[in-house]
Each structure stands twice: as structure tokens, then as C-alpha cells.
Design a protein around this motif. Sequence first.
Motif, mmCIF file in Angstrom:
data_model
loop_
_atom_site.group_PDB
_atom_site.id
_atom_site.type_symbol
_atom_site.label_atom_id
_atom_site.label_comp_id
_atom_site.label_asym_id
_atom_site.label_seq_id
_atom_site.Cartn_x
_atom_site.Cartn_y
_atom_site.Cartn_z
ATOM 1 N N PHE A 174 0.838 -1.202 0.000
ATOM 2 C CA PHE A 174 0.000 0.000 0.000
ATOM 3 C C PHE A 174 0.871 1.250 0.000
ATOM 4 N N THR A 175 1.685 1.405 1.040
ATOM 5 C CA THR A 175 2.657 2.495 1.031
ATOM 6 C C THR A 175 3.900 2.008 0.272
ATOM 7 N N PRO A 176 4.620 2.916 -0.384
ATOM 8 C CA PRO A 176 5.778 2.505 -1.200
ATOM 9 C C PRO A 176 6.843 1.774 -0.380
ATOM 10 N N LEU A 177 7.418 0.742 -0.984
ATOM 11 C CA LEU A 177 8.541 0.034 -0.365
ATOM 12 C C LEU A 177 9.847 0.685 -0.826
ATOM 13 N N LYS A 178 10.715 1.023 0.112
ATOM 14 C CA LYS A 178 12.000 1.623 -0.227
ATOM 15 C C LYS A 178 13.051 0.568 -0.537
ATOM 16 N N ARG A 179 12.782 -0.635 -0.101
ATOM 17 C CA ARG A 179 13.715 -1.740 -0.356
ATOM 18 C C ARG A 179 12.929 -3.041 -0.298
ATOM 19 N N VAL A 180 13.490 -4.101 -0.834
ATOM 20 C CA VAL A 180 12.870 -5.424 -0.737
ATOM 21 C C VAL A 180 13.905 -6.362 -0.132
ATOM 22 N N THR A 181 13.802 -6.577 1.169
ATOM 23 C CA THR A 181 14.738 -7.418 1.917
ATOM 24 C C THR A 181 13.943 -8.462 2.694
ATOM 25 N N TRP A 182 14.634 -9.154 3.582
ATOM 26 C CA TRP A 182 13.981 -10.156 4.425
ATOM 27 C C TRP A 182 13.606 -9.570 5.787
ATOM 28 N N LYS A 183 13.692 -8.239 5.917
ATOM 29 C CA LYS A 183 13.557 -7.619 7.234
ATOM 30 C C LYS A 183 12.115 -7.516 7.705
ATOM 31 N N TRP A 213 7.734 -8.134 7.138
ATOM 32 C CA TRP A 213 6.870 -9.186 6.603
ATOM 33 C C TRP A 213 6.315 -8.840 5.224
ATOM 34 N N LYS A 214 6.053 -7.579 4.952
ATOM 35 C CA LYS A 214 5.541 -7.230 3.631
ATOM 36 C C LYS A 214 6.628 -7.342 2.567
ATOM 37 N N GLU A 215 7.855 -7.007 2.916
ATOM 38 C CA GLU A 215 8.963 -7.213 1.977
ATOM 39 C C GLU A 215 9.150 -8.702 1.707
ATOM 40 N N ARG A 216 9.007 -9.513 2.748
ATOM 41 C CA ARG A 216 9.174 -10.961 2.579
ATOM 42 C C ARG A 216 8.090 -11.536 1.659
ATOM 43 N N LEU A 217 6.889 -10.956 1.687
ATOM 44 C CA LEU A 217 5.838 -11.405 0.774
ATOM 45 C C LEU A 217 6.275 -11.234 -0.679
ATOM 46 N N VAL A 218 6.869 -10.094 -0.977
ATOM 47 C CA VAL A 218 7.321 -9.822 -2.344
ATOM 48 C C VAL A 218 8.442 -10.784 -2.725
ATOM 49 N N VAL A 219 9.377 -10.994 -1.810
ATOM 50 C CA VAL A 219 10.488 -11.916 -2.075
ATOM 51 C C VAL A 219 9.964 -13.320 -2.353
ATOM 52 N N ARG A 220 9.064 -13.794 -1.482
ATOM 53 C CA ARG A 220 8.512 -15.140 -1.641
ATOM 54 C C ARG A 220 7.734 -15.268 -2.959
#
Length: 351
Positions: free
Chosen positions: A70-79, A81-88
Motif C-alpha cells: 500500500f505504502t511505497p517500499l523503499k527496499r525489498v529485503t527479508w527484514k 513481513w511485507k517485503e518478505r511477501l514480495v520476495v517469496r
Amino acid sequence: MDLRELVSALNDFASLSLAESWDNVGLLVEPSPPHTVNTLFLTNDLTEEVMEEAVQKKANLILSYHPPIFTPLKRVTWKTWKERLVVRALENRIGIYSPHTAYDAVPHGVNNWLTKGLGACTSIPLHPSTAPSCPAGGTHRVEFCTDSTEKLDTVLAKIKGIQEVSCVTAFPARVEGEEQTRVSLNCSQKALLEVVALLSQNNLLYHQIDILLLQKPVLPQTGMGRVCTLSEPVSLSVMIERIKSHLQLPHVRLALGAGKTLESPVKKAALCAGSGSSVLKGTEADLYLTGEMSHHDILDAVANGISVILCEHSNTERGFLAELRDMLALHLQNSISIIVSEKDRDPLQVA
């Protein structure tokens, strides 16, 4: 089915133009093409537990009613839970699509499904949606009169050279007993400034100009929220049981309107799936039904004699997924497998 073909079909099912301006809808995560979708996975909320379920069931595309980004992601890491969704999702070549408020607005969407818990009733949107554009093109209509044919030909030639001007017509008109020519044209907001600037160079034309805002037509049975009139009034206690049965909930939260009891009749109910404060506010009804409302909006409703039933945010939405599965299967001509998450649930429960 190819991912882009499926996304196009989903957009046809519910146009993303109906979503609220603040929303983040559409294809949010796209694996590198070509990407074939054999299994579409439906969920209300995409949590890590639900993502694991989607991976296990070999989903190729997740339709998450609520946008997980919803709000912009500044990075996509494993840090986080929402970043992890994108990674997965990307690691497992799973796309993510979210319709959210587009599904709230459509006649066959979430709010329509929610009205079915009230019993026999008629309903109309609380905040009707309008078509994405005016049928005649442009946002404004400009009209002016002149008695100078020579000047008019020059002006019309320049007007027609302005981009985003359409439907330019000239016809005879009688103004204050004099024969003149009246010109009408449609234009965009940007072109309007150029048209007015051009006409202002001729004082006679400028002083006789009319500018009309073209209204976009209202779309039938489309929009946010619903106000429902029951065929026969029922007591509030009966209405509570109907809603609990429809949403398959053992409990709901209730705020009694001032002067009301459980036996008070309910004839008109206003509802909004999810968070209904802003949508329901100021609506005249016997009952408000939604997932959540702010404390002060509940106090306002109660003071005005309106009872409020709260079911928690996603409990007013999740049950729609089974109906959505069947509608999409028909819309997509059973060309892919469509499954509903078994792990998706509201984070709140009665302890």
C-alpha cells in the motif's frame, strides 16, 4: 492462461477506474514474462501464513482483496513481513493482484454480498460512482455568439488547431432580436485555458462566452456503501441473528441507538464493508452495519438514535470470496483452477 490476458479479464470483471483515488489496485507483483496462470488463489488478506499456503498449492497468481503493498517500499529485503511477501512471490513465480475498493463499488461486489445478510430488501449506493469520462468527450463545454462571420472563421480555425478540443459546431441563433452565429465546443481542462485565452483577444466574443462543466454520468447500482430498505421491518434482535448467520460469526459488537432496544424495528440499514466511518457518516438509517468505526463516529450515530453493529474489518468481506470464486469461474469460462484460502482469517478474535 497468460498472466496479462488474465489481468485484462479481471479488469473487465471490475474496472479499476471504480477504485478510490487513494487506493493501490491492480497487478502489484509481476513475475518475468511469459507467465502462465493455471491456478488463481483468492484471499482477503495476504499474510505470510497465507503466502505459504499459496506456495504449497502451487498458485500462479494471488488475488488479494486488500493490497499487501500500500505504502511505497523503499527496499525489498527479508527484514519486514511485507517485503518478505514480495520476495517469496518472486522466488516462487507468483503474481499478486489486488482489486480492493473496485470490488466495493461494482454492483456484483462486496457490498452487494453484504446486503444479502439483511433479508429481502432494495438497496442503492450511498456514494454513487460516475463514468470515467464524459460521453461527449472533454470536461467542459464552451459556447459563444458572434455577428462577425469574418472574425468567426479566423477564430474557429485557431480553435480547431488546439489539442483536446472536439465537437466544434456553429449554428444560427437569434440574440436580442439580432441574427448571430452560436458556436459550441467541448474541451479538456488544459485546452479550456487556451480557448479562453484565444477568445479573450476579442472582447466581443469574450463577453458572451458561457463555460459549462460537463458532468460524468452516474453508473447504475455502482458506488461505495449501500443504503437498504427492508421489504418488511424486523426487530434489531432478529437483524443481529441474520447478520451473524450470514457472516458465520458467533458474536458481533452492538451499540444501541439512543432510546432504542433490541425490540426496536429496523426498516432502513446503511452498510459498508470494512471500515465504514467516512462512508456511513451522516446517513439517515435505523442501523449502521460495518466492520469497524471510530469511537466518536459511533457516539455520533448513537446520539442520533442509530444503532451500530460492528463485525471486525475483514469479517464483513471474507465471505464474499466463495461467491467471487464462482463468478470468476463463469467469467473466465472455467479456463483455470480457482481456490479460496483456508488460512485467511481476521486477526481479531474473542478471547
